[in-house]
Design a protein around this motif. Structure first.
Motif, PDB file in Angstrom:
ATOM      1  N   UNK A   1       0.825  -1.209   0.000  1.00  0.00           N
ATOM      2  CA  UNK A   1       0.000   0.000   0.000  1.00  0.00           C
ATOM      3  C   UNK A   1       0.860   1.260   0.000  1.00  0.00           C
ATOM      4  N   UNK A   2       0.456   2.247  -0.814  1.00  0.00           N
ATOM      5  CA  UNK A   2       1.189   3.515  -0.808  1.00  0.00           C
ATOM      6  C   UNK A   2       0.470   4.554   0.041  1.00  0.00           C
ATOM      7  N   UNK A   3       0.974   5.786   0.024  1.00  0.00           N
ATOM      8  CA  UNK A   3       0.453   6.836   0.895  1.00  0.00           C
ATOM      9  C   UNK A   3      -0.934   7.311   0.560  1.00  0.00           C
ATOM     10  N   UNK A   4      -1.434   6.965  -0.620  1.00  0.00           N
ATOM     11  CA  UNK A   4      -2.785   7.361  -1.017  1.00  0.00           C
ATOM     12  C   UNK A   4      -3.756   6.191  -0.971  1.00  0.00           C
ATOM     13  N   UNK A   5      -3.356   5.110  -0.309  1.00  0.00           N
ATOM     14  CA  UNK A   5      -4.246   3.972  -0.165  1.00  0.00           C
ATOM     15  C   UNK A   5      -4.443   3.167  -1.431  1.00  0.00           C
ATOM     16  N   UNK A   6      -3.456   3.212  -2.301  1.00  0.00           N
ATOM     17  CA  UNK A   6      -3.522   2.395  -3.510  1.00  0.00           C
ATOM     18  C   UNK A   6      -2.712   1.120  -3.292  1.00  0.00           C
ATOM     19  N   UNK A   7      -3.289  -0.002  -3.674  1.00  0.00           N
ATOM     20  CA  UNK A   7      -2.625  -1.294  -3.505  1.00  0.00           C
ATOM     21  C   UNK A   7      -1.839  -1.615  -4.765  1.00  0.00           C
ATOM     22  N   UNK A   8      -0.518  -1.766  -4.620  1.00  0.00           N
ATOM     23  CA  UNK A   8       0.342  -2.074  -5.762  1.00  0.00           C
ATOM     24  C   UNK A   8       0.612  -3.566  -5.901  1.00  0.00           C
ATOM     25  N   UNK A   9       0.089  -4.356  -4.972  1.00  0.00           N
ATOM     26  CA  UNK A   9       0.106  -5.820  -5.088  1.00  0.00           C
ATOM     27  C   UNK A   9      -0.970  -6.368  -4.176  1.00  0.00           C
ATOM     28  N   UNK A  10      -1.588  -7.453  -4.590  1.00  0.00           N
ATOM     29  CA  UNK A  10      -2.609  -8.130  -3.793  1.00  0.00           C
ATOM     30  C   UNK A  10      -2.098  -9.492  -3.336  1.00  0.00           C
ATOM     31  N   UNK A  11      -2.653  -9.939  -2.222  1.00  0.00           N
ATOM     32  CA  UNK A  11      -2.314 -11.245  -1.633  1.00  0.00           C
ATOM     33  C   UNK A  11      -0.802 -11.396  -1.529  1.00  0.00           C
ATOM     34  N   UNK A  12      -0.173 -10.350  -1.057  1.00  0.00           N
ATOM     35  CA  UNK A  12       1.265 -10.275  -0.806  1.00  0.00           C
ATOM     36  C   UNK A  12       2.068 -10.490  -2.076  1.00  0.00           C
ATOM     37  N   UNK A  13       2.550 -11.700  -2.311  1.00  0.00           N
ATOM     38  CA  UNK A  13       3.404 -11.955  -3.478  1.00  0.00           C
ATOM     39  C   UNK A  13       2.647 -12.632  -4.616  1.00  0.00           C
ATOM     40  N   UNK A  14       1.325 -12.532  -4.607  1.00  0.00           N
ATOM     41  CA  UNK A  14       0.529 -13.225  -5.617  1.00  0.00           C
ATOM     42  C   UNK A  14       0.424 -12.441  -6.925  1.00  0.00           C
ATOM     43  N   UNK A  15       0.049 -11.160  -6.861  1.00  0.00           N
ATOM     44  CA  UNK A  15      -0.189 -10.432  -8.106  1.00  0.00           C
ATOM     45  C   UNK A  15       0.039  -8.936  -7.921  1.00  0.00           C
ATOM     46  N   UNK A  16       0.841  -8.353  -8.824  1.00  0.00           N
ATOM     47  CA  UNK A  16       1.080  -6.915  -8.785  1.00  0.00           C
ATOM     48  C   UNK A  16      -0.026  -6.154  -9.494  1.00  0.00           C
ATOM     49  N   UNK A  17      -0.013  -4.837  -9.313  1.00  0.00           N
ATOM     50  CA  UNK A  17      -0.997  -3.960  -9.934  1.00  0.00           C
ATOM     51  C   UNK A  17      -0.510  -3.480 -11.294  1.00  0.00           C
ATOM     52  N   UNK A  18      -1.459  -3.218 -12.175  1.00  0.00           N
ATOM     53  CA  UNK A  18      -1.114  -2.642 -13.464  1.00  0.00           C
ATOM     54  C   UNK A  18      -0.674  -1.198 -13.352  1.00  0.00           C
ATOM     55  N   UNK A  19      -1.022  -0.544 -12.235  1.00  0.00           N
ATOM     56  CA  UNK A  19      -0.720   0.872 -12.073  1.00  0.00           C
ATOM     57  C   UNK A  19       0.773   1.160 -12.092  1.00  0.00           C
ATOM     58  N   UNK A  20       1.548   0.389 -11.330  1.00  0.00           N
ATOM     59  CA  UNK A  20       2.982   0.649 -11.202  1.00  0.00           C
ATOM     60  C   UNK A  20       3.830  -0.365 -11.942  1.00  0.00           C
ATOM     61  N   UNK A  21       3.218  -1.066 -12.905  1.00  0.00           N
ATOM     62  CA  UNK A  21       3.972  -2.024 -13.717  1.00  0.00           C
ATOM     63  C   UNK A  21       4.996  -1.293 -14.576  1.00  0.00           C
ATOM     64  N   UNK A  22       6.108  -1.950 -14.842  1.00  0.00           N
ATOM     65  CA  UNK A  22       7.170  -1.372 -15.667  1.00  0.00           C
ATOM     66  C   UNK A  22       6.706  -1.257 -17.116  1.00  0.00           C
ATOM     67  N   UNK A  23       6.940  -0.082 -17.702  1.00  0.00           N
ATOM     68  CA  UNK A  23       6.590   0.176 -19.098  1.00  0.00           C
ATOM     69  C   UNK A  23       7.783   0.771 -19.825  1.00  0.00           C
ATOM     70  N   UNK A  24       7.625   1.050 -21.109  1.00  0.00           N
ATOM     71  CA  UNK A  24       8.723   1.618 -21.891  1.00  0.00           C
ATOM     72  C   UNK A  24       9.168   2.964 -21.342  1.00  0.00           C
ATOM     73  N   UNK A  25       8.258   3.686 -20.687  1.00  0.00           N
ATOM     74  CA  UNK A  25       8.582   5.005 -20.151  1.00  0.00           C
ATOM     75  C   UNK A  25       9.212   4.949 -18.764  1.00  0.00           C
TER      76      UNK A  25
END
Length: 232
Positions: A154-178
């Motif tokens: 969880x970040x400072x704005x209450x957004x979850x960047x991964x669920x079920x601990x090490x099960x699945x990351x979020x698309x929000x902070x996924x690595x992209x070309x940028x």
């Protein structure tokens, strides 16, 4: 920016060992194929001797998922999911040089590795239990709310960047070309986790320095020293 696990997580999982790495200067033009093949070969040799479900690293995460109230064969830690797919298909899809490299290292060590674009994280990032009102963005663009008590990043704005601990990351902070700045996290629960995570972090740092113009900052996290601070 700071990465940490909550005190409650350390109390519930005292066997946890974690490593953090921060690097700036990432780009999508690096050629990591030789390294990916080398690390994948290490995993293939190990899988030739036994399936991933018999690895102590994976068995420890299965026990951890059971303690979280999750069925370990329904929700798998990221490294088990990667190993399972690799065993079945003999390869993993290529996504981004950094992700491909970290996936291959995760295969070789059988330890889950998370890679976050720090520019998409608000404030600090903490592994903690969800209160139930956090927002999680799927890779398909859908918004979900983790269940009360679920382990999330969880970040400072209450957004979850991964669920079920090490099960699945979020698309929000996924690595992209940028992506230019990344936080890489490795976590393990097995008996030799301290030594293995230390070797993994050093391996990732060396691999990054070989392929990108970066000077990674690293840290090992324990209940005594639970925070990784870095400039992002």
């Amino acid at each position: 920016m700071q990465f940490s696990h909550s005190d409650a997580m350390w109390q519930t999982f005292p066997e946890l060992r974690a490593g953090g790495l921060h690097a700036e200067g990432i780009h999508a033009a690096a050629d990591v194929e030789a390294s990916v093949v080398s690390f994948s070969s290490t995993a293939a040799a190990r899988l030739a001797e036994a399936p991933e479900g018999e690895f102590p690293e994976i068995q420890a995460w299965r026990r951890g998922f059971s303690r979280m109230g999750l069925k370990p064969t329904q929700y798998r830690c990221a490294s088990e999911a990667l190993l399972r797919r690799f065993r079945q298909e003999q390869a993993l899809p290529r996504l981004h040089p950094l992700v491909d490299l970290c996936n291959a290292i995760s295969l070789a060590f059988a330890i889950p590795i998370a890679v976050f674009d720090t520019e998409k994280i608000a404030g600090d990032l903490e592994v903690r239990r969800a209160v139930g009102d956090e927002n999680y963005l799927t890779f398909g663009g859908e918004n979900e709310h983790p269940e009360l008590g679920e382990v999330i990043f969880a970040d400072g704005e209450g957004r979850a960047h991964a669920r079920r601990w090490t099960n699945r990351q979020s698309g929000l902070s996924a690595v992209r070309e940028t992506t230019r700045s990344v936080l890489i996290v490795a976590e393990a629960l097995h008996a030799s986790a301290s030594e293995d995570v230390g070797r993994l972090v050093a391996t990732v740092a060396d691999a990054l320095a070989q392929h990108w113009p970066v000077a990674p900052k690293t840290a090992m996290l324990t209940s005594v020293s639970p925070r990784f601070e870095f400039q992002a």
